[in-house]
Write a protein that holds these residues in place. Structure first.
Motif, PDB file in Angstrom:
ATOM      1  N   PHE A 115       5.309  34.962  57.296  1.00 21.45           N
ATOM      2  CA  PHE A 115       6.751  34.690  57.393  1.00 21.45           C
ATOM      3  C   PHE A 115       7.162  33.594  56.416  1.00 21.45           C
ATOM      4  CE2 PHE A 115      10.338  32.379  59.246  1.00 21.45           C
ATOM      5  CZ  PHE A 115      11.246  33.402  59.434  1.00 21.45           C
ATOM      6  N   ILE A 116       6.339  32.558  56.348  1.00 25.07           N
ATOM      7  CA  ILE A 116       6.650  31.436  55.451  1.00 25.07           C
ATOM      8  C   ILE A 116       6.636  31.911  53.999  1.00 25.07           C
ATOM      9  CG2 ILE A 116       5.779  29.225  54.574  1.00 25.07           C
ATOM     10  CD1 ILE A 116       4.827  28.720  57.526  1.00 25.07           C
ATOM     11  N   GLU A 117       5.672  32.777  53.698  1.00 20.52           N
ATOM     12  CA  GLU A 117       5.550  33.268  52.321  1.00 20.52           C
ATOM     13  C   GLU A 117       6.771  34.090  51.912  1.00 20.52           C
ATOM     14  OE1 GLU A 117       0.838  33.801  51.338  1.00 20.52           O
ATOM     15  OE2 GLU A 117       1.761  35.148  52.787  1.00 20.52           O
ATOM     16  N   ASN A 118       7.272  34.886  52.863  1.00 21.18           N
ATOM     17  CA  ASN A 118       8.364  35.788  52.537  1.00 21.18           C
ATOM     18  C   ASN A 118       9.703  35.294  53.043  1.00 21.18           C
ATOM     19  OD1 ASN A 118       6.469  37.721  51.477  1.00 21.18           O
ATOM     20  ND2 ASN A 118       5.918  38.100  53.602  1.00 21.18           N
ATOM     21  N   LEU A 119       9.766  34.026  53.322  1.00 21.92           N
ATOM     22  CA  LEU A 119      10.977  33.467  53.910  1.00 21.92           C
ATOM     23  C   LEU A 119      12.162  33.550  52.949  1.00 21.92           C
ATOM     24  CD1 LEU A 119      11.026  30.842  56.369  1.00 21.92           C
ATOM     25  CD2 LEU A 119      12.242  30.083  54.377  1.00 21.92           C
ATOM     26  N   THR A 120      13.250  34.043  53.465  1.00 19.31           N
ATOM     27  CA  THR A 120      14.474  34.116  52.655  1.00 19.31           C
ATOM     28  C   THR A 120      15.619  33.463  53.409  1.00 19.31           C
ATOM     29  OG1 THR A 120      14.969  36.245  53.624  1.00 19.31           O
ATOM     30  CG2 THR A 120      13.840  36.271  51.491  1.00 19.31           C
ATOM     31  N   ALA A 121      16.765  33.441  52.760  1.00 17.92           N
ATOM     32  CA  ALA A 121      17.938  32.854  53.402  1.00 17.92           C
ATOM     33  C   ALA A 121      18.277  33.607  54.681  1.00 17.92           C
ATOM     34  CB  ALA A 121      19.109  32.902  52.438  1.00 17.92           C
ATOM     35  N   GLU A 122      18.098  34.922  54.616  1.00 16.30           N
ATOM     36  CA  GLU A 122      18.421  35.767  55.767  1.00 16.30           C
ATOM     37  C   GLU A 122      17.601  35.404  56.993  1.00 16.30           C
ATOM     38  OE1 GLU A 122      18.461  40.188  55.567  1.00 16.30           O
ATOM     39  OE2 GLU A 122      19.290  39.759  53.578  1.00 16.30           O
ATOM     40  N   SER A 123      16.307  35.174  56.749  1.00 14.49           N
ATOM     41  CA  SER A 123      15.430  34.928  57.896  1.00 14.49           C
ATOM     42  C   SER A 123      15.712  33.588  58.562  1.00 14.49           C
ATOM     43  CB  SER A 123      13.965  35.035  57.496  1.00 14.49           C
ATOM     44  OG  SER A 123      13.725  34.446  56.246  1.00 14.49           O
ATOM     45  N   LEU A 124      16.451  32.726  57.862  1.00 14.69           N
ATOM     46  CA  LEU A 124      16.847  31.468  58.495  1.00 14.69           C
ATOM     47  C   LEU A 124      18.320  31.515  58.894  1.00 14.69           C
ATOM     48  CD1 LEU A 124      15.073  28.841  56.237  1.00 14.69           C
ATOM     49  CD2 LEU A 124      14.363  29.645  58.456  1.00 14.69           C
ATOM     50  N   SER A 125      18.881  32.711  58.798  1.00 14.01           N
ATOM     51  CA  SER A 125      20.294  32.971  59.115  1.00 14.01           C
ATOM     52  C   SER A 125      21.228  31.940  58.467  1.00 14.01           C
ATOM     53  CB  SER A 125      20.520  33.044  60.628  1.00 14.01           C
ATOM     54  OG  SER A 125      19.987  31.943  61.292  1.00 14.01           O
ATOM     55  N   MET A 126      21.119  31.882  57.155  1.00 13.15           N
ATOM     56  CA  MET A 126      22.059  31.056  56.381  1.00 13.15           C
ATOM     57  C   MET A 126      22.373  31.812  55.092  1.00 13.15           C
ATOM     58  SD  MET A 126      19.597  28.173  54.683  1.00 13.15           S
ATOM     59  CE  MET A 126      19.587  27.110  56.083  1.00 13.15           C
ATOM     60  N   ASN A 127      23.428  31.421  54.406  1.00 18.71           N
ATOM     61  CA  ASN A 127      23.755  32.151  53.179  1.00 18.71           C
ATOM     62  C   ASN A 127      22.841  31.719  52.027  1.00 18.71           C
ATOM     63  OD1 ASN A 127      24.978  29.886  51.866  1.00 18.71           O
ATOM     64  ND2 ASN A 127      26.771  30.228  53.182  1.00 18.71           N
ATOM     65  N   SER A 128      22.740  32.612  51.051  1.00 19.00           N
ATOM     66  CA  SER A 128      21.732  32.414  50.006  1.00 19.00           C
ATOM     67  C   SER A 128      22.037  31.185  49.149  1.00 19.00           C
ATOM     68  CB  SER A 128      21.638  33.662  49.130  1.00 19.00           C
ATOM     69  OG  SER A 128      22.907  33.992  48.643  1.00 19.00           O
ATOM     70  N   GLU A 129      23.325  30.866  48.988  1.00 20.00           N
ATOM     71  CA  GLU A 129      23.687  29.697  48.179  1.00 20.00           C
ATOM     72  C   GLU A 129      23.124  28.425  48.802  1.00 20.00           C
ATOM     73  OE1 GLU A 129      27.926  29.511  47.459  1.00 20.00           O
ATOM     74  OE2 GLU A 129      27.872  31.662  47.024  1.00 20.00           O
ATOM     75  N   GLN A 130      23.357  28.322  50.094  1.00 19.28           N
ATOM     76  CA  GLN A 130      22.873  27.171  50.835  1.00 19.28           C
ATOM     77  C   GLN A 130      21.349  27.070  50.712  1.00 19.28           C
ATOM     78  OE1 GLN A 130      24.424  27.507  54.802  1.00 19.28           O
ATOM     79  NE2 GLN A 130      24.151  25.322  55.167  1.00 19.28           N
ATOM     80  N   PHE A 131      20.731  28.222  50.881  1.00 22.14           N
ATOM     81  CA  PHE A 131      19.269  28.287  50.831  1.00 22.14           C
ATOM     82  C   PHE A 131      18.732  27.804  49.491  1.00 22.14           C
ATOM     83  CE2 PHE A 131      15.278  30.652  50.183  1.00 22.14           C
ATOM     84  CZ  PHE A 131      14.580  30.226  51.295  1.00 22.14           C
ATOM     85  N   THR A 132      19.311  28.327  48.415  1.00 21.11           N
ATOM     86  CA  THR A 132      18.809  27.934  47.093  1.00 21.11           C
ATOM     87  C   THR A 132      19.053  26.461  46.820  1.00 21.11           C
ATOM     88  OG1 THR A 132      20.843  28.914  46.248  1.00 21.11           O
ATOM     89  CG2 THR A 132      18.819  30.148  45.848  1.00 21.11           C
ATOM     90  N   SER A 133      20.168  25.964  47.300  1.00 21.50           N
ATOM     91  CA  SER A 133      20.448  24.549  47.070  1.00 21.50           C
ATOM     92  C   SER A 133      19.458  23.674  47.836  1.00 21.50           C
ATOM     93  CB  SER A 133      21.878  24.204  47.467  1.00 21.50           C
ATOM     94  OG  SER A 133      22.007  24.111  48.848  1.00 21.50           O
ATOM     95  N   TYR A 134      19.073  24.136  49.013  1.00 18.73           N
ATOM     96  CA  TYR A 134      18.064  23.403  49.775  1.00 18.73           C
ATOM     97  C   TYR A 134      16.708  23.464  49.080  1.00 18.73           C
ATOM     98  CZ  TYR A 134      20.913  22.721  53.973  1.00 18.73           C
ATOM     99  OH  TYR A 134      21.855  22.318  54.858  1.00 18.73           O
ATOM    100  N   MET A 135      16.385  24.679  48.607  1.00 18.94           N
ATOM    101  CA  MET A 135      15.067  24.899  48.005  1.00 18.94           C
ATOM    102  C   MET A 135      14.905  24.099  46.720  1.00 18.94           C
ATOM    103  SD  MET A 135      13.050  26.641  49.755  1.00 18.94           S
ATOM    104  CE  MET A 135      11.786  27.548  48.906  1.00 18.94           C
TER     105      MET A 135
END
Lengths: 584, 211
Positions: free
Chosen positions: A342-362
């Motif tokens: 799960f950690i390896e394939n973790l995406t924004a979806e799997s954390l139920s957030m939008n992809s912009e937010q996710f990339t900014s966090y990453m």
């Protein structure tokens, strides 16, 4: 020097590679080979040497071999079996003798452990160790021949089954308890795997190490993920929960410090059980997989254990399949694999957030102030602070209880005082014969002075007092007027702040006084006695001579004073005589 | 044969909140008493049964039902003998999910895995949104059993598990026989079918005495 060296290090990448061109990096210590190629090159060399030497030199070669083993610790284990197999034609004989071939601190430790735990016939032990060294040498040889790790793992798995059937079918093991047999099979696995650990864990033939680094970096990047993102109910701020998370993390990190597959598996089970404990303290009712998996993911993310991927792959490859796929360990291990996947394939979806937010966090553009981070990692002081706070809380609670107890005690004392007062009052009321106490007191005073004077006999003041008191009480008892005595004793209480203290003071004062009064006549007596014994001390002669007039006056007074008691009076009269003698 | 232990791994699949965990807990209840319910670790359950003299060791693996964990399914159901796919009769979407699970399982494990499709929450019959007939026809189409249960009222759960065990035992025998037929004896298969019917009858009586 530096300016010369640095460019070579940087530019000639090819120089760093193994001479054989196998793609691995070389080392100057290994003559420009990678570890593998260096090992094989060394062996080839030694084989050449050996074949050129006559057979009778075997004693010397053995010695030489020993020497090399000492210098080249890493290679010693493979060399021995390989060399024996290829160099001498007596393979079967050599393999028989191989039990002694495994000389490895781990193996030694396990041998001792085995011999301590199981008391089995010599034949069984022999067979057991023979099989172990056979599998061991096989694994080492295969690994040395750069066989893919999967093939080696398959070989080991086959051998497990092989040995299991041997354990259950061979007449040699027929007398052994089935439970012990199962344990032996487990120990067999443990022994071989622990001994061959260096070869089969994260082997250079695979890219396990790279995978480790990838997952480690990934987890590091995901450090901002908190329980809320994973939709699990771990309350990060609770002390109790945090302690449990600590335990789970420690268990998971322990995965890398043990060697045998089943020991690693046991670490996984312990970690998962801690996770279950965490969930139990965070929620009501039984723990289901819906809550368990996110919690485990959270723990893995926060633990970021070293060589996680290598460990997982190692367990998958070399843990006995029959155990791995069954029972609770299997389930928990699968869950761990799931968490990692799960950690390896973790995406924004799997954390139920939008992809912009996710990339900014990453990318680290926006920082999340995670409660976990601040409380657990970034600020260890916070943890200590909370600990201290709890300690303080405990202390304040204690002081509060002490205060309340003290208040209680004060109240009790007050009530006691009042009680005594009222009792005294009632006693006084009941007994209006207040005229008698003064009489008694008058009676007492001469009695007290009377024994005090007896101290001339050299007795201690305290003895006097006990004697005195006994006398008093006896006398009061005889008169059967105990209540009256009480009145006399309680009188100081009314005036003083604490009853006991005043009583003591009262006693001490009296004793002091009596002592002082006693001292003066004593001193006088002593001097007179000394003078008597010395008969005619010349040094002492002058003083009595000078104040003769005083002495005579004093003697007259002294003569008058002791006339009241009869005992002392006699002595005093003696002194008087002495002084008169001295004067003469 | 009598002494061999049949180890079966059963996975519980289904959308979140359909009652997977409740079903396991209900099934465990005859072993654990109600007061101890909170001490049970519901995500993994090992149950030893004796069915018609056969020792069966049933390992029930609960899985996380959340959508984001769907991709992890293969890790869970790898080498499992049976799968219980649960849907909620009040939630039409959960049946859609069942279909995707069945497709995946058949693709990955083929016919080796015994499937049971379970419609849970029959106590909420008045809110039913899933057509029973539709579900049953779908189940028979994919070669799965269909059961309706209520974890709340403890209805149909014991029976559902027993039929699944029967099916798995049968499947195991079929695989064994297949190996035998490959070796040359063709007469075995007929005997097996008769055997199965016997087993099924005996099983129920046996379990009645067991519990």
């Amino acid at each position: 020097m530096n300016s010369f060296k640095q460019p070579t290090l940087r530019i000639n990448q090819a120089d760093l590679m193994c001479k054989n061109g196998c793609g691995y990096f070389s080392n100057a210590d290994w003559d420009g080979y990678c570890s593998k190629c260096h090992r094989s090159a060394l062996e080839k060399e030694r084989q050449k040497k050996l074949s050129s030497k006559p057979q009778k030199m075997s004693g010397f070669t053995k010695f030489e071999e020993k020497k090399r083993q000492q210098t080249d610790k890493k290679n010693k284990l493979i060399k021995t079996p390989v060399f024996r197999k290829t160099a001498s034609g007596r393979d079967s004989f050599r393999s028989e003798r191989q039990p002694e071939a495994i000389h490895n601190p781990e193996a030694d430790r396990l041998t001792v452990e085995y011999l301590k735990t199981y008391v089995l016939p010599e034949q069984v032990n022999k067979d057991f160790f023979k099989k172990i060294s056979y599998l061991y040498s096989m694994i080492v040889t295969e690994m040395d021949n750069n066989k893919p790790i999967e093939e080696v793992a398959e070989l080991a798995q086959k051998y497990y089954i092989n040995y299991s059937t041997r354990l259950n079918g061979h007449p040699l093991y027929a007398d052994i308890d089935p439970n012990v047999r199962a344990e032996m099979l487990e120990f067999f696995e443990k022994f071989v795997m622990s001994s061959a650990y260096e070869y089969i864990f994260c082997p250079p033939t695979t890219n396990d190490e790279e995978k480790d680094l990838i997952i480690q970096n990934r987890i590091r990047k995901l450090s901002w993920v908190n329980a809320y993102h994973l939709d699990c109910c771990i309350s990060e701020t609770s002390m109790e929960v945090r302690e449990l998370v600590y335990t789970a993390i420690t268990d998971l990190i322990g995965l890398d410090s043990v060697k045998a597959p089943q020991e690693k598996l046991a670490c996984v089970v312990r970690c998962c059980q801690s996770v279950v404990e965490i969930l139990k303290s965070c929620q009501e009712g039984p723990v289901s997989a819906d809550e368990f998996l996110p919690a485990l993911i959270f723990v893995v993310l926060k633990a970021n254990p070293a060589r996680l991927k290598s460990n997982i792959l190692y367990i998958t490859r070399f843990c006995n399949d029959s155990r791995l796929m069954q029972g609770e360990p299997g389930y928990y291990f699968t869950n761990l694999c799931c968490a990692v996947s799960f950690i390896e394939n973790l995406t924004a979806e799997s954390l139920s957030m939008n992809s912009e937010q996710f990339t900014s966090y990453m990318s680290g553009d926006s920082n999340v102030i995670s409660t976990w981070e601040s409380a657990l990692f970034a600020c260890e002081g916070m943890h200590q602070l909370t600990q201290h706070l709890s300690l303080m809380k405990d202390l304040t609670e204690r002081t509060a209880t002490i205060k309340s107890r003290a208040e209680e005690l004060r109240e009790k004392m007050q009530s006691l005082k009042d009680e005594i007062k009222s009792k005294v009052a009632t006693v006084i009321e009941k007994n209006p014969l207040e005229l008698k106490p003064p009489n008694e007191l008058q009676l007492k005073t001469p009695e007290r002075t009377h024994p005090a004077l007896r101290e001339d006999e050299g007795e201690q003041a305290s003895n006097f007092y006990t004697y005195n008191l006994q006398n008093l009480s006896v006398k009061i008892d005889q008169k059967s007027k105990f209540k009256l005595d009480l009145v006399a004793d309680q009188k100081p209480v009314e005036g003083g702040s604490g009853n006991s203290l005043t009583l003591i003071n009262y006693d001490i004062d009296v004793s002091d006084l009596s002592n002082e009064s006693d001292l003066t006549p004593e001193k006088r007596d002593d001097r007179c006695l000394l003078d008597m014994k010395e008969e005619s001390p010349e040094a002492r002669l002058p003083p009595p001579l000078e104040p003769t007039a005083h002495y005579s006056g004093f003697a007259k007074q002294g003569y008058q004073i002791p006339s009241i008691p009869c005992n002392t009076g006699n002595k005093n009269s003696d002194t008087y005589k002495n002084t008169t003698n001295n004067g003469n | 044969m009598a002494t061999t232990v049949h180890n079966f791994k059963v996975v519980l699949l289904g959308k979140g909140c359909v009652g997977k965990t409740s079903i396991v807990l209900r099934y465990a209840e005859d072993k654990f008493n109600n007061d101890h319910l909170s001490t049970i670790q519901a995500s993994f359950l090992n149950k030893k049964l004796n069915i018609d003299g056969k020792r069966v060791n049933l390992a029930i693996w609960d899985t996380a039902g959340q959508e984001q964990f769907h991709a992890l399914g293969p890790l869970y159901y790898r080498s499992s003998n049976g799968a219980i796919i649960v849907y909620d009769i009040t939630d039409e979407d959960s049946l859609v999910k069942v279909k995707s699970w069945v497709k995946e399982l058949r693709k990955m494990l083929g016919s080796d895995v015994s499937l049971v499709i379970v419609g849970n929450k029959t106590d909420l019959e008045k809110d039913r949104h899933v057509n029973l007939e539709e579900a049953e026809t779908y189940a028979s189409k994919v070669g799965a059993l269909h059961w309706q249960t209520s974890a709340k009222r403890n209805e149909g759960i014991e029976e559902m598990f027993l039929t699944l065990i029967d099916k798995m035992l049968q499947r195991e025998r079929e695989i064994e026989d297949l190996q035998v037929t490959r070796q040359g004896s063709n007469h075995r298969k007929n005997v097996v079918v008769v055997d199965d019917e016997q087993v099924e009858n005996q099983t129920k009586s046996c379990c009645g005495s067991n519990t």
